[in-house]
Enzyme design. Structure first.
Site, PDB file in Angstrom:
ATOM      1  N   ASP A   1       6.588  -2.869  -5.982  1.00 35.74           N
ATOM      2  CA  ASP A   1       6.093  -2.525  -4.652  1.00 35.74           C
ATOM      3  C   ASP A   1       6.613  -3.574  -3.660  1.00 35.74           C
ATOM      4  O   ASP A   1       7.421  -4.433  -4.013  1.00 35.74           O
ATOM      5  CB  ASP A   1       4.556  -2.469  -4.653  1.00 35.74           C
ATOM      6  CG  ASP A   1       3.929  -3.848  -4.737  1.00 35.74           C
ATOM      7  OD1 ASP A   1       4.641  -4.811  -5.119  1.00 35.74           O
ATOM      8  OD2 ASP A   1       2.742  -3.985  -4.401  1.00 35.74           O
TER       9      ASP A   1
ATOM     10  N   LYS B   1       7.170   4.677  -8.762  1.00 32.15           N
ATOM     11  CA  LYS B   1       6.273   3.521  -8.701  1.00 32.15           C
ATOM     12  C   LYS B   1       4.881   3.885  -9.226  1.00 32.15           C
ATOM     13  O   LYS B   1       4.308   3.174 -10.051  1.00 32.15           O
ATOM     14  CB  LYS B   1       6.178   3.007  -7.256  1.00 32.15           C
ATOM     15  CG  LYS B   1       5.557   1.621  -7.188  1.00 32.15           C
ATOM     16  CD  LYS B   1       5.335   1.173  -5.774  1.00 32.15           C
ATOM     17  CE  LYS B   1       4.096   1.816  -5.240  1.00 32.15           C
ATOM     18  NZ  LYS B   1       3.659   1.387  -3.945  1.00 32.15           N
TER      19      LYS B   1
END
Ligand code: SF4
Length: 210
Positions: A138, A120
């Protein structure tokens, strides 16, 4: 959800915010990398408060090493998991200096090899610092993608794969920020603000609020 609806959703998000970006404050790829690393399980607002002083003292990997773990801790002690994060910041800076001439690498593998940096974080840095069409999923994006049925998936990796497949090229670079901001301010976790949502008529969520 069909292709036309997705296209309309993306067009509306773009019209509403043609140049979206992160709410983290940074002045270089290095500062962005450190800010994203610090933002795990913390709000952007709390990270920004800490990084004003941190980046004031240490805007480069070399300066960060001079500050040391204890010095970094002093700046970030208001942020969750600050002990581990301080250690990771210093280790990351050491690797940047030893292996990348003190520069943040524009390379997924090299980014993911840095302590505290996962897929991420690498996606955010590649997208926001270097303009790659990556989509970091997210908690906000995961929720919005599933609720709306825009890109449903059981976990963040599956949602990322689906988004990369269904989002047309012209929207890919900015998609990450549109969906995050939409999730943060409108399609919020506890009670989505459907009544003031600009894609309410296109969203396929069954329990919409007034
Ligand atoms: S209509 Fe409601 S559930 Fe759908 S995207 Fe908007 S805020 Fe979220």
């Amino acid at each position: 959800m069909n292709k036309l609806k997705r296209l309309e959703i993306l067009s509306r998000l773009r019209d509403n915010d043609p140049h979206p970006t992160t709410e983290l404050v940074f002045n270089s790829p290095f500062e962005l990398l450190i800010a994203v690393l610090l933002s795990a399980q913390a709000t952007d607002v709390s990270v920004n408060k800490a990084t004003i002083g941190l980046f004031g003292d240490a805007p480069t990997p070399a300066a960060m090493l001079t500050l040391g773990v204890e010095g970094v801790k002093r700046h970030i002690k208001t942020i969750g998991l600050f002990n581990t994060k301080a250690v990771n910041v210093i280790k990351t800076c050491q690797i940047l200096i030893d292996q990348h001439q003190g520069v943040v690498p524009e390379n997924r593998e090299a980014l993911e090899a840095l302590p505290g940096v996962g897929r991420k974080t690498a996606n955010v840095v590649l997208n926001t610092a270097f303009g790659w069409p990556t989509i970091a999923v997210d908690t906000h994006i995961f929720r919005v993608a599933n609720r709306t049925n825009f890109a449903p998936g059981k976990n963040v990796d599956l949602v990322e794969q689906k988004l990369l497949k269904v989002v047309p090229a012209e929207f890919k670079v900015d998609c990450h920020h549109w969906l995050i901001l939409h999730g943060r301010y409108t399609c919020i976790a506890r009670k989505p603000r459907c009544g003031s949502c600009l894609i309410e008529d296109l969203c396929e969520y069954r329990d919409k609020t007034e």
